[in-house]
Design a protein around this motif. Structure first.
Motif, PDB file in Angstrom:
ATOM      1  N   GLY A  35     -26.904   3.516 -49.461  1.00  0.00           N
ATOM      2  CA  GLY A  35     -25.660   4.080 -49.095  1.00  0.00           C
ATOM      3  C   GLY A  35     -24.489   3.232 -48.302  1.00  0.00           C
ATOM      4  N   LYS A  36     -24.741   2.353 -47.852  1.00  0.00           N
ATOM      5  CA  LYS A  36     -23.892   1.496 -46.918  1.00  0.00           C
ATOM      6  C   LYS A  36     -23.408   0.428 -47.902  1.00  0.00           C
ATOM      7  CE  LYS A  36     -25.313   3.365 -42.753  1.00  0.00           C
ATOM      8  NZ  LYS A  36     -25.907   4.828 -43.019  1.00  0.00           N
ATOM      9  N   GLY A  37     -22.439  -0.321 -47.212  1.00  0.00           N
ATOM     10  CA  GLY A  37     -21.424  -1.222 -48.049  1.00  0.00           C
ATOM     11  C   GLY A  37     -21.366  -2.503 -47.318  1.00  0.00           C
ATOM     12  N   VAL A  38     -21.075  -3.443 -47.938  1.00  0.00           N
ATOM     13  CA  VAL A  38     -20.818  -5.107 -47.157  1.00  0.00           C
ATOM     14  C   VAL A  38     -20.066  -4.827 -45.981  1.00  0.00           C
ATOM     15  CG1 VAL A  38     -19.936  -7.221 -47.646  1.00  0.00           C
ATOM     16  CG2 VAL A  38     -21.038  -6.248 -49.684  1.00  0.00           C
ATOM     17  N   GLY A  39     -20.505  -5.508 -44.944  1.00  0.00           N
ATOM     18  CA  GLY A  39     -19.649  -5.500 -43.776  1.00  0.00           C
ATOM     19  C   GLY A  39     -20.551  -4.438 -42.799  1.00  0.00           C
ATOM     20  N   ASP A  40     -20.982  -3.466 -43.348  1.00  0.00           N
ATOM     21  CA  ASP A  40     -21.731  -2.356 -42.371  1.00  0.00           C
ATOM     22  C   ASP A  40     -22.848  -2.901 -41.608  1.00  0.00           C
ATOM     23  OD1 ASP A  40     -19.932  -0.568 -43.392  1.00  0.00           O
ATOM     24  OD2 ASP A  40     -21.182   0.251 -44.779  1.00  0.00           O
ATOM     25  N   SER A  41     -23.108  -2.527 -40.347  1.00  0.00           N
ATOM     26  CA  SER A  41     -23.986  -2.726 -39.491  1.00  0.00           C
ATOM     27  C   SER A  41     -25.048  -1.578 -39.512  1.00  0.00           C
ATOM     28  CB  SER A  41     -23.628  -2.877 -37.918  1.00  0.00           C
ATOM     29  OG  SER A  41     -23.243  -4.160 -37.924  1.00  0.00           O
ATOM     30  N   VAL A  42     -26.457  -1.836 -39.507  1.00  0.00           N
ATOM     31  CA  VAL A  42     -27.384  -0.912 -39.596  1.00  0.00           C
ATOM     32  C   VAL A  42     -28.332  -1.087 -38.589  1.00  0.00           C
ATOM     33  CG1 VAL A  42     -27.014  -0.126 -42.036  1.00  0.00           C
ATOM     34  CG2 VAL A  42     -28.743  -1.857 -41.320  1.00  0.00           C
ATOM     35  N   GLU A  43     -29.044  -0.093 -37.982  1.00  0.00           N
ATOM     36  CA  GLU A  43     -30.318  -0.182 -37.087  1.00  0.00           C
ATOM     37  C   GLU A  43     -31.272   0.207 -37.848  1.00  0.00           C
ATOM     38  OE1 GLU A  43     -29.388   1.889 -33.559  1.00  0.00           O
ATOM     39  OE2 GLU A  43     -28.071   0.636 -32.774  1.00  0.00           O
ATOM     40  N   VAL A  44     -32.530  -0.746 -37.520  1.00  0.00           N
ATOM     41  CA  VAL A  44     -33.726  -0.599 -38.175  1.00  0.00           C
ATOM     42  C   VAL A  44     -34.921  -0.518 -37.183  1.00  0.00           C
ATOM     43  CG1 VAL A  44     -35.525  -1.470 -39.695  1.00  0.00           C
ATOM     44  CG2 VAL A  44     -32.857  -1.754 -40.417  1.00  0.00           C
ATOM     45  N   GLN A  45     -35.619   0.803 -37.101  1.00  0.00           N
ATOM     46  CA  GLN A  45     -36.796   0.808 -36.340  1.00  0.00           C
ATOM     47  C   GLN A  45     -37.783   0.034 -36.890  1.00  0.00           C
ATOM     48  OE1 GLN A  45     -36.566   2.670 -33.492  1.00  0.00           O
ATOM     49  NE2 GLN A  45     -38.489   1.637 -32.829  1.00  0.00           N
ATOM     50  N   THR A  46     -38.332  -0.919 -36.006  1.00  0.00           N
ATOM     51  CA  THR A  46     -39.572  -1.978 -36.475  1.00  0.00           C
ATOM     52  C   THR A  46     -40.414  -1.647 -35.614  1.00  0.00           C
ATOM     53  OG1 THR A  46     -38.857  -3.717 -35.209  1.00  0.00           O
ATOM     54  CG2 THR A  46     -37.979  -3.440 -37.364  1.00  0.00           C
ATOM     55  N   PRO A  47     -41.507  -2.199 -35.689  1.00  0.00           N
ATOM     56  CA  PRO A  47     -42.732  -1.807 -34.702  1.00  0.00           C
ATOM     57  C   PRO A  47     -42.492  -3.034 -33.444  1.00  0.00           C
ATOM     58  CG  PRO A  47     -43.774  -2.623 -36.881  1.00  0.00           C
ATOM     59  CD  PRO A  47     -42.208  -2.502 -36.970  1.00  0.00           C
ATOM     60  N   GLY A  48     -41.625  -3.782 -33.542  1.00  0.00           N
ATOM     61  CA  GLY A  48     -41.205  -4.623 -32.380  1.00  0.00           C
ATOM     62  C   GLY A  48     -39.976  -4.084 -31.727  1.00  0.00           C
ATOM     63  N   GLY A  49     -39.429  -3.104 -32.098  1.00  0.00           N
ATOM     64  CA  GLY A  49     -38.372  -2.547 -31.443  1.00  0.00           C
ATOM     65  C   GLY A  49     -37.295  -2.293 -32.663  1.00  0.00           C
ATOM     66  N   VAL A  50     -36.055  -1.732 -31.939  1.00  0.00           N
ATOM     67  CA  VAL A  50     -34.894  -1.602 -33.045  1.00  0.00           C
ATOM     68  C   VAL A  50     -34.195  -2.878 -33.167  1.00  0.00           C
ATOM     69  CG1 VAL A  50     -32.477  -0.259 -33.134  1.00  0.00           C
ATOM     70  CG2 VAL A  50     -34.495   0.539 -32.032  1.00  0.00           C
ATOM     71  N   LYS A  51     -33.908  -3.224 -34.536  1.00  0.00           N
ATOM     72  CA  LYS A  51     -33.269  -4.325 -35.078  1.00  0.00           C
ATOM     73  C   LYS A  51     -31.970  -4.071 -35.647  1.00  0.00           C
ATOM     74  CE  LYS A  51     -36.623  -7.868 -35.243  1.00  0.00           C
ATOM     75  NZ  LYS A  51     -35.920  -9.208 -34.807  1.00  0.00           N
ATOM     76  N   THR A  52     -30.987  -4.745 -35.449  1.00  0.00           N
ATOM     77  CA  THR A  52     -29.737  -4.540 -36.151  1.00  0.00           C
ATOM     78  C   THR A  52     -29.274  -5.610 -36.929  1.00  0.00           C
ATOM     79  OG1 THR A  52     -28.849  -3.740 -33.667  1.00  0.00           O
ATOM     80  CG2 THR A  52     -27.182  -3.987 -35.420  1.00  0.00           C
ATOM     81  N   TYR A  53     -28.887  -5.359 -38.133  1.00  0.00           N
ATOM     82  CA  TYR A  53     -28.533  -6.055 -39.257  1.00  0.00           C
ATOM     83  C   TYR A  53     -27.022  -5.801 -39.739  1.00  0.00           C
ATOM     84  CZ  TYR A  53     -33.543  -7.016 -39.755  1.00  0.00           C
ATOM     85  OH  TYR A  53     -35.061  -7.317 -39.345  1.00  0.00           O
ATOM     86  N   GLU A  54     -26.588  -6.764 -40.170  1.00  0.00           N
ATOM     87  CA  GLU A  54     -25.350  -6.644 -40.921  1.00  0.00           C
ATOM     88  C   GLU A  54     -25.571  -6.883 -42.364  1.00  0.00           C
ATOM     89  OE1 GLU A  54     -20.819  -8.487 -41.200  1.00  0.00           O
ATOM     90  OE2 GLU A  54     -21.965  -9.092 -39.393  1.00  0.00           O
ATOM     91  N   ILE A  55     -24.738  -6.119 -43.378  1.00  0.00           N
ATOM     92  CA  ILE A  55     -25.011  -6.283 -44.914  1.00  0.00           C
ATOM     93  C   ILE A  55     -23.978  -7.492 -45.105  1.00  0.00           C
ATOM     94  CG2 ILE A  55     -24.868  -5.187 -46.927  1.00  0.00           C
ATOM     95  CD1 ILE A  55     -25.638  -2.423 -45.645  1.00  0.00           C
ATOM     96  N   LEU A  56     -24.709  -8.360 -45.870  1.00  0.00           N
ATOM     97  CA  LEU A  56     -23.825  -9.553 -46.170  1.00  0.00           C
ATOM     98  C   LEU A  56     -23.233  -9.392 -47.757  1.00  0.00           C
ATOM     99  CD1 LEU A  56     -25.690 -12.571 -44.664  1.00  0.00           C
ATOM    100  CD2 LEU A  56     -23.463 -11.529 -43.948  1.00  0.00           C
ATOM    101  N   SER A  57     -24.290  -9.008 -48.556  1.00  0.00           N
ATOM    102  CA  SER A  57     -23.923  -8.836 -49.803  1.00  0.00           C
ATOM    103  C   SER A  57     -24.765  -7.860 -50.662  1.00  0.00           C
ATOM    104  CB  SER A  57     -24.087 -10.143 -50.527  1.00  0.00           C
ATOM    105  OG  SER A  57     -25.639 -10.701 -50.771  1.00  0.00           O
ATOM    106  N   ILE A  58     -24.100  -7.259 -51.810  1.00  0.00           N
ATOM    107  CA  ILE A  58     -24.743  -6.348 -52.619  1.00  0.00           C
ATOM    108  C   ILE A  58     -24.632  -6.813 -53.979  1.00  0.00           C
ATOM    109  CG2 ILE A  58     -24.986  -4.006 -53.299  1.00  0.00           C
ATOM    110  CD1 ILE A  58     -23.537  -3.155 -50.732  1.00  0.00           C
ATOM    111  N   ASP A  59     -26.152  -7.061 -54.766  1.00  0.00           N
ATOM    112  CA  ASP A  59     -25.955  -7.615 -55.934  1.00  0.00           C
ATOM    113  C   ASP A  59     -26.856  -6.567 -56.888  1.00  0.00           C
ATOM    114  OD1 ASP A  59     -24.776  -9.925 -55.310  1.00  0.00           O
ATOM    115  OD2 ASP A  59     -26.708 -10.768 -54.841  1.00  0.00           O
TER     116      ASP A  59
END
Length: 195
Positions: free
Chosen positions: A171-195
Motif C-alpha cells: 500500500g506504500k509508494g516510492v519514497g515512503d519510509s516504513v518501519e519493520v519490526q524484526t527480531p533484532g528491533g525496529v528497522k526503517t526502510y525507504e522504498i526505492l522502486s516498485i516493479d
C-alpha cells in the motif's frame, strides 16, 4: 471437520492419534472454528507460476511417489514379521507423510486464488510486485518479490504477504519510509522502486 487446520486433519485421520485431541494446538483450532451454518474457506493468493508449481508437486506425489511407497510396503511385507520389520515401518511412515502432503496440497489448490500482478496497475506496492528497499541506517539495498505463503523462498528473495516486511510496504509508494519490526528491533526502510 472442515474447520480443522491441515495439521490437525493429518494427525487425527492419518496417524490416528486420538491423544492429540488434548493438545493445545487442537484446542486452539476448535475454539476458533467458524460458527453457524457452513464454513467460509479463506482464499490463498498465488501467482500463476506459484500455483503451477504446487500442482506439479501434487501430480508428482499422486503419480510417482504414492505408487513407489505402495510398492515399498509390499516388498517389506514379504520379509516376514511386521512387528520387527524396520523397512515396513519406514515405508508406512513415508506413506503417512506423502498422504498428508497430498491432503494439504489438495486443500491449498481448492482454495487458491490466482492473482495476475500484470493486471494490478498503480504506483503502490501490492501482491506480486517486486519492491526495492534501502535500510536507512546502513544504506544496504535489497529487493523482494511479494508472493503468497506457499511460494515463499528467501533464497530467491520471494517473501510472503504475511511477512513483517511485506505487511509494512503493501500500500506504500516510492519514497515512503516504513518501519519493520524484526527480531533484532525496529528497522526503517525507504522504498526505492516498485516493479
Amino acid at each position: 471437520a472442515d474447520f480443522m487446520c491441515v495439521r490437525c486433519r493429518i494427525i487425527l485421520r492419518l496417524l490416528h492419534l486420538n491423544s492429540y485431541r488434548q493438545s493445545q494446538h487442537y484446542n486452539h483450532c476448535m475454539s476458533h472454528r467458524p460458527q453457524g451454518r457452513g464454513t467460509i474457506m479463506e482464499k490463498i493468493p498465488f501467482t500463476p507460476q506459484g500455483l503451477a508449481q504446487i500442482k506439479k508437486e501434487l501430480a508428482h506425489l499422486k503419480g510417482t511417489e504414492r505408487q513407489a511407497v505402495i510398492n515399498a510396503i509390499a516388498v517389506a511385507r514379504e520379509h516376514g514379521d511386521l512387528s520387527e520389520n524396520a523397512e515396513y515401518h519406514a515405508a508406512r511412515e513415508k506413506q503417512s507423510f506423502i498422504e498428508g502432503r497430498i491432503s494439504e496440497l489438495e486443500d491449498v489448490t481448492s482454495r487458491a486464488e490466482v492473482i495476475d500482478a500484470a493486471k494490478l496497475s498503480g504506483d503502490k506496492v501490492t501482491f506480486g510486485t517486486t519492491v526495492g528497499l534501502v535500510d536507512e541506517d546502513t544504506d544496504e539495498e535489497a529487493s523482494y518479490h511479494i508472493v503468497g505463503p506457499y511460494e515463499t523462498d528467501l533464497t530467491k528473495r520471494m517473501i510472503s504477504t504475511s511477512s513483517p516486511i511485506a505487511r509494512a510496504v503493501v500500500g506504500k509508494g516510492v519514497g515512503d519510509s516504513v518501519e519493520v519490526q524484526t527480531p533484532g528491533g525496529v528497522k526503517t526502510y525507504e522504498i526505492l522502486s516498485i516493479d
